[in-house]
Enzyme design. Structure first.
Site, mmCIF file in Angstrom:
data_model
loop_
_atom_site.group_PDB
_atom_site.id
_atom_site.type_symbol
_atom_site.label_atom_id
_atom_site.label_comp_id
_atom_site.label_asym_id
_atom_site.label_seq_id
_atom_site.Cartn_x
_atom_site.Cartn_y
_atom_site.Cartn_z
ATOM 1 N N CYS A 127 9.849 90.292 70.371
ATOM 2 C CA CYS A 127 9.134 88.852 69.884
ATOM 3 C C CYS A 127 9.663 87.650 70.509
ATOM 4 O O CYS A 127 9.440 87.439 71.685
ATOM 5 C CB CYS A 127 9.672 88.845 68.403
ATOM 6 S SG CYS A 127 8.536 87.761 67.310
ATOM 7 N N HIS A 129 7.421 93.863 65.846
ATOM 8 C CA HIS A 129 8.849 94.220 65.244
ATOM 9 C C HIS A 129 8.731 95.818 64.912
ATOM 10 O O HIS A 129 8.719 96.239 63.987
ATOM 11 C CB HIS A 129 9.340 93.613 64.199
ATOM 12 C CG HIS A 129 9.766 92.220 64.667
ATOM 13 N ND1 HIS A 129 10.980 91.796 65.340
ATOM 14 C CD2 HIS A 129 9.072 91.115 64.414
ATOM 15 C CE1 HIS A 129 10.939 90.488 65.374
ATOM 16 N NE2 HIS A 129 9.746 90.004 65.120
ATOM 17 N N GLU A 174 11.120 97.865 65.146
ATOM 18 C CA GLU A 174 12.424 98.243 64.812
ATOM 19 C C GLU A 174 12.437 98.032 63.478
ATOM 20 O O GLU A 174 13.618 98.613 62.827
ATOM 21 C CB GLU A 174 13.135 97.409 65.688
ATOM 22 C CG GLU A 174 13.429 95.851 65.264
ATOM 23 C CD GLU A 174 12.502 94.995 65.730
ATOM 24 O OE1 GLU A 174 12.666 93.725 65.530
ATOM 25 O OE2 GLU A 174 11.640 95.426 66.000
#
Length: 235
Positions: free
Chosen positions: A89, A175, A177
């Site tokens: 990001c 994202h 993650e």
């Protein structure tokens, strides 16, 4: 043991689900916040792996955040040395800027879970794990594609969602993650208006997180593990 350094631009944006594949690849993980006085003295070329996470600031807000310009200068030296670097990001936007691209506010916010369109270049590498997998998006900025890089994925709202430069530099706007980390709920508390600005609502965003988060993180871990496995050993 190899050393990975994680740069946090805000405390509630850490590596989350990416920790597992990084440790499995044999890295000892260090972490530093940009507010730490020691951050200004670090040579970013030194870690075997550099991971830069997200943040609510824009790369263009250097008057408000003086550390951005300092970090960009040191990041450019690392990229010039072709040292393994991952940006997520805001971290991806920093890589783009350090490679000479323009980072700027996008036309709309992109917040929520949806899949990225992995192109042919992406499907032949680690991003193949993300095909048809909804992952979390939470951004309003974008960037031009840096020279010498290869676009890997897009979305309906933003053309530039992921790119790589060779084997050692990977930039991800989304994202993958996030989906099992409780900090997601802190994001919602910090930015309660974000979902509405993207045309959604907080209830549906929470429901999507609970339903889709584990699958997103599983795919993200597989993607990162493949990328780490493809890094060349230092000469």
């Amino acid at each position: 043991m190899k050393r990975a350094l994680v740069i946090r631009h805000v405390p509630h944006e850490g590596m989350a689900g990416y920790r597992e594949p990084v440790e499995a690849a044999g890295y000892a993980i260090d972490r530093i916040d940009v507010t730490d006085p020691a951050f200004a003295t670090l040579d970013l070329r030194e870690p075997d792996l550099l991971i830069m996470m997200g943040g609510p600031m824009g790369v263009y807000e250097q008057d408000r955040y003086p550390w951005i310009a300092c970090q960009l200068r040191r990041l450019a030296l690392r990229l010039a040395a072709d040292r393994p670097t991952l940006g997520v990001c805001f971290g991806a936007q920093m890589i783009a800027a350090a490679l000479g691209a323009k980072v700027y506010p996008g036309p709309v916010k992109e917040v929520g879970f949806h899949s990225v369109k992995v192109n042919d270049a992406g499907r032949t590498g680690p991003l193949s794990h993300l095909v048809d997998v909804p992952v979390l998006h939470w951004h309003g900025d974008t960037f031009t594609l840096p020279e010498g890089t290869q676009l890997l994925a897009s979305s309906d709202r933003y053309t530039h969602q992921a790119f790589r430069r060779g084997q050692h530099v990977l930039a991800l706007q989304f994202h993958a993650e996030m989906g099992e980390d409780a900090r997601f709920y802190q994001w919602m508390e910090e930015w309660p208006e974000a979902a509405a600005e993207s045309g959604g609502c907080n209830d549906s965003l929470r429901a999507a997180h609970d339903r889709l988060g584990p699958g997103a993180v599983s795919a993200g871990r597989a993607m990162l593990g493949d990328w780490l496995a493809g890094l060349k050993a230092p000469a």
